[in-house]
Enzyme design. Structure first.
Site, PDB file in Angstrom:
ATOM      1  N   CYS A  54      16.205   2.160 -18.144  1.00 31.66           N
ATOM      2  CA  CYS A  54      14.827   2.888 -18.464  1.00 31.66           C
ATOM      3  C   CYS A  54      14.891   2.656 -19.763  1.00 31.66           C
ATOM      4  O   CYS A  54      14.865   2.582 -21.019  1.00 31.66           O
ATOM      5  CB  CYS A  54      14.222   3.271 -17.846  1.00 31.66           C
ATOM      6  N   HIS A 181      14.189  -0.201 -13.138  1.00 32.61           N
ATOM      7  CA  HIS A 181      14.880   0.719 -11.948  1.00 32.61           C
ATOM      8  C   HIS A 181      16.353   0.034 -10.868  1.00 32.61           C
ATOM      9  O   HIS A 181      15.837   0.009 -10.742  1.00 32.61           O
ATOM     10  CB  HIS A 181      14.563   1.624 -11.354  1.00 32.61           C
ATOM     11  N   GLU A 183      18.511   0.838  -9.495  1.00 25.43           N
ATOM     12  CA  GLU A 183      19.054   2.242  -8.599  1.00 25.43           C
ATOM     13  C   GLU A 183      17.993   1.876  -6.892  1.00 25.43           C
ATOM     14  O   GLU A 183      18.373   2.624  -6.550  1.00 25.43           O
ATOM     15  CB  GLU A 183      19.234   3.396  -8.984  1.00 25.43           C
TER      16      GLU A 183
END
Length: 218
Positions: A54, A181, A183
């Site tokens: 990001c 993202h 994650e």
């Protein structure tokens, strides 16, 4: 991991120079940005594996614009709304008065532009990936052709082709930036392909992993 909590930019380099890899995560605001840019520059020049998520992707774009393309005042309009070279801009459909409800959120499809890019190999996919997002700023589509002269390649785009989702740097063992993202969907027993590739690159095992036809597991 290069965060936003160190006051002196040079402090970032003292940490990064001892690191096997560099991760710049997401975030908002200009705190720590100069240090992040220095860290991205060091990773690029010294072939240290780099993953920008990001904001971290946007940092890599700013760094390359300044130091490779010599656009010295290149910046994000989030940090400098008077920059003559806005390589990162506020999303056109966004609202600066109703921030929470106008972020680009949730799972979105990213179309991979090449089967030969590193990201496609890591995801075992030649067409697309679905990952979650949380952002208001994006790479300026009007600057993409200029940025790609630096060696950056935007290998993932949204379904309109106008929003840059994944970048890679040619002639680097692992230099990847994502607007999404990874994650958010990564799990201890099922890590994100990008995190797996990032760690493998940091220990010198990425190429052997990619060449192994049984590389679905370590």
């Amino acid at each position: 991991m290069v965060g936003k909590y160190v006051g002196m930019a040079d402090s970032y380099l003292s940490v990064v120079k001892n690191a096997a890899c560099v991760l710049v995560p997401g975030g908002f605001g200009d705190r720590g940005v100069n240090g992040m840019i220095l860290a991205a520059k060091y990773a690029r020049e010294n072939k240290v594996p780099y993953l920008g998520i990001c904001l971290g992707m946007q940092i890599s774009v700013i760094e390359v614009a300044r130091n490779v393309l010599s656009l010295e005042r290149a910046n994000s309009s989030e940090f400098d709304d008077q920059t003559p070279n806005p390589v990162v801009i506020f999303m056109p459909e966004g609202s600066k008065t109703h921030m929470g409800s106008t972020m680009r959120l949730g799972s979105r499809r990213t179309l991979l532009q090449s089967r030969d890019c590193l990201t496609a190999k890591l995801y075992h996919s030649s067409d697309y990936v679905d990952e979650r997002h949380r952002h208001r700023y994006e790479v300026n589509p009007d600057m993409v052709s200029i940025l790609e002269k630096s060696g950056l390649k935007f290998v993932g785009k949204d379904e309109t082709g106008n929003r840059m989702e994944i970048l890679e740097l040619t002639d680097h063992p692992f230099y990847v930036g994502t607007q999404f993202h990874p994650e958010f969907k990564s799990r201890p027993g099922r890590p994100s392909p990008l995190f797996l590739g990032f760690i493998l690159a940091s220990i010198g095992q990425l190429e052997s992993y990619l060449q192994n036809p049984q590389n679905g597991s370590l």
